[in-house]
Design an enzyme around this catalytic site. Structure first.
Site, mmCIF file in Angstrom:
data_model
loop_
_atom_site.group_PDB
_atom_site.id
_atom_site.type_symbol
_atom_site.label_atom_id
_atom_site.label_comp_id
_atom_site.label_asym_id
_atom_site.label_seq_id
_atom_site.Cartn_x
_atom_site.Cartn_y
_atom_site.Cartn_z
ATOM 1 C CD GLN A 109 -2.834 -1.145 2.422
ATOM 2 O OE1 GLN A 109 -2.840 -0.219 3.231
ATOM 3 N NE2 GLN A 109 -3.603 -2.210 2.593
ATOM 4 C CG HIS A 123 -2.147 -1.249 7.846
ATOM 5 N ND1 HIS A 123 -2.409 -2.130 8.851
ATOM 6 C CD2 HIS A 123 -2.994 -1.587 6.830
ATOM 7 C CE1 HIS A 123 -3.361 -2.971 8.470
ATOM 8 N NE2 HIS A 123 -3.728 -2.654 7.232
#
Length: 467
Positions: free
Chosen positions: A181, A247
């Site tokens: 991510q 995250h």
């Protein structure tokens, strides 16, 4: 055991797309997609919009059923893909693998031609007008004083887009740790931009020279001159720089007093969020030059990270200042369920992972506690998970009756939620642009209109009320 399961999957995928079961001595044909489609919606869609998007990522190296089976069963810890062998049977994993590969190959997704269409809200009708096309993952969005947009692409590109939709790629962007991510994330202007010219950017940085060295969230400020970033200053680097896990956060917001807030995710290591001696799983508060305010709640706590404003967060990807009260609101991804909407206050522990309304993606229990003494409860939480991303408050009269409402994007369900707030409570919710695309960001522009960043395909749309 891994070789046995791979052999099983290889043998079974040579069958036609019919799944066989033997119960009470009878042969049954099952709908080849029904259960797998339900499981995709339950387990996968929070992170993967559609099967073709799943296939394009590193989860499935060979775009084969065998590769999908391996990725789903054993997971890919480095980039946050959980292992489902504890939550799904091998038959279910194989059926799901078949579904992903077959649906991915057959997918024929819309290319934005239907995005300029009319929607009906509870109050009035509005049109979603495409203003920027041919993007990939538009993550951050803000506006220069002349009306040009600045758009970050998670891949590491910063665009300047004029009012006619013409784009210019800005040079001088920092190298980003585009992994899982990670990538180029948020962008925000200094409140006094017209005086000082500062632009703030968050991104995932390389801790070393390779992906194996890990990375985490960084904050840089720079000025824009001749379509290049100049006067670049690194103001903040979060540690630990994990090699594994998703995250990163990460959103930027300034308050009325000029303090800068940024969010850092737990980097897929949930214990980080309860440890104030590292930067992860927290909201940080800085002066605009990156120095740390001496009245931060943990400034004088031994060994604590002095920039931490509060902690106990999983992955905040929405941060916005209420235009009337000045409260700082956030939302964050829960795991499977338990996405939260919070008001950020100094020194507070928001509980992750000691309390949560969600469970692990593979169905296992994180904790049975949803509340504990000394840990903050959310304003609201969403179960099932909506996978929230991007948020802003409506400030103005372009949308009658929506003044002061909060907008929250949903990656999973492909809509924007309009939240009516009274006395710091959400009293009503309405879905906007339902089904138009995976929402990565939602912002209210300086012209007062709502702009939404979408994926698959990547574009920016503007919501225009009809007369």
């Amino acid at each position: 055991m891994k070789k046995i399961y791979l052999a099983l999957s290889t043998m079974m995928v040579t069958l036609p797309i019919i799944f066989m079961s033997f119960t009470t001595g009878t042969f049954q044909e099952e709908d080849p997609y029904k259960k797998a489609e339900q499981q995709y919606a339950e387990y996968c869609i929070g992170c993967h919009f559609q099967p073709n998007e799943f296939m394009e990522k590193e989860w499935i190296e060979e775009k084969s059923v065998e590769s999908a089976f391996t990725s789903i069963r054993y997971g890919m810890e480095d980039i946050g893909m959980p292992a489902f062998r504890g939550g799904l049977s091998d038959k279910d994993i194989l059926n799901l693998s078949n579904y992903i590969i077959n649906m991915g190959r057959e997918a024929d997704f819309r290319k934005g031609s239907d995005s300029d269409r009319v929607f009906d809200s509870e109050s009035f009708s509005y049109r979603a007008v495409t203003v920027v096309e041919n993007l990939d993952i538009p993550w951050g969005l803000t506006w220069l004083p002349g009306g040009e947009m600045l758009i970050t692409e998670r891949s590491g590109i910063l665009y300047k887009v004029d009012k006619q939709g013409n784009r210019t790629e800005i040079s001088g962007v920092p190298k980003v740790y585009e992994y899982g991510q990670g990538g180029l994330l948020d962008v925000e202007l200094h409140p006094s931009y017209e005086t000082n010219g500062w632009i703030y950017i968050t991104y995932s940085y390389y801790a070393g020279q390779t992906v194996g060295d890990g990375g985490s969230t960084a904050l840089m400020r720079a000025r824009l001159k001749n379509d290049a970033l100049t006067d670049k200053e690194i103001l903040f680097r979060a540690t630990p720089a994990e090699r594994r896990g998703p995250h990163y956060g990460s959103r930027i917001e300034f308050d009325r007093e000029g303090y800068l807030y940024l969010t850092v995710g737990d980097r897929g290591q949930s214990h980080n969020a309860q440890d104030i001696t590292n930067y992860s799983g927290a909201v940080h508060r800085l002066h605009d030059d990156g120095t740390i305010p001496t009245d931060n709640p943990f400034y004088n706590t031994p060994n604590a990270v002095k920039s931490i404003y509060n902690y106990g967060h999983r992955n905040i990807q929405g941060l916005a200042l209420h235009p009337q009260t000045g409260d700082l609101w956030s939302h964050e991804h829960g795991p499977r369920g338990g996405d939260e909407l919070n008001i950020e206050r100094p020194g507070i522990n928001y509980g992750w992972p000691e309390i949560t309304y969600g469970i692990n993606y593979n169905g296992t229990i994180i904790t049975r506690d949803t509340a504990r003494a000394g840990m903050e409860q959310p304003v609201i939480y969403w179960t099932p998970s909506i996978a929230p991303c991007g948020m802003d408050f409506i400030d103005g009269d372009i949308y009658p009756g929506w003044e002061g409402d909060l907008l929250v994007g949903s990656l999973r369900f492909n809509y924007v939620i309009r939240c009516t707030i009274e006395n710091r409570k959400v009293v009503h919710q309405e879905k906007l642009i339902d089904g138009l695309g995976r929402v990565r960001n939602v912002k209210v522009g300086p012209d007062g209109y709502i702009y939404v960043g979408l994926e698959n395909p990547g574009r920016i749309v503007k919501l225009v009320p009809l007369d």
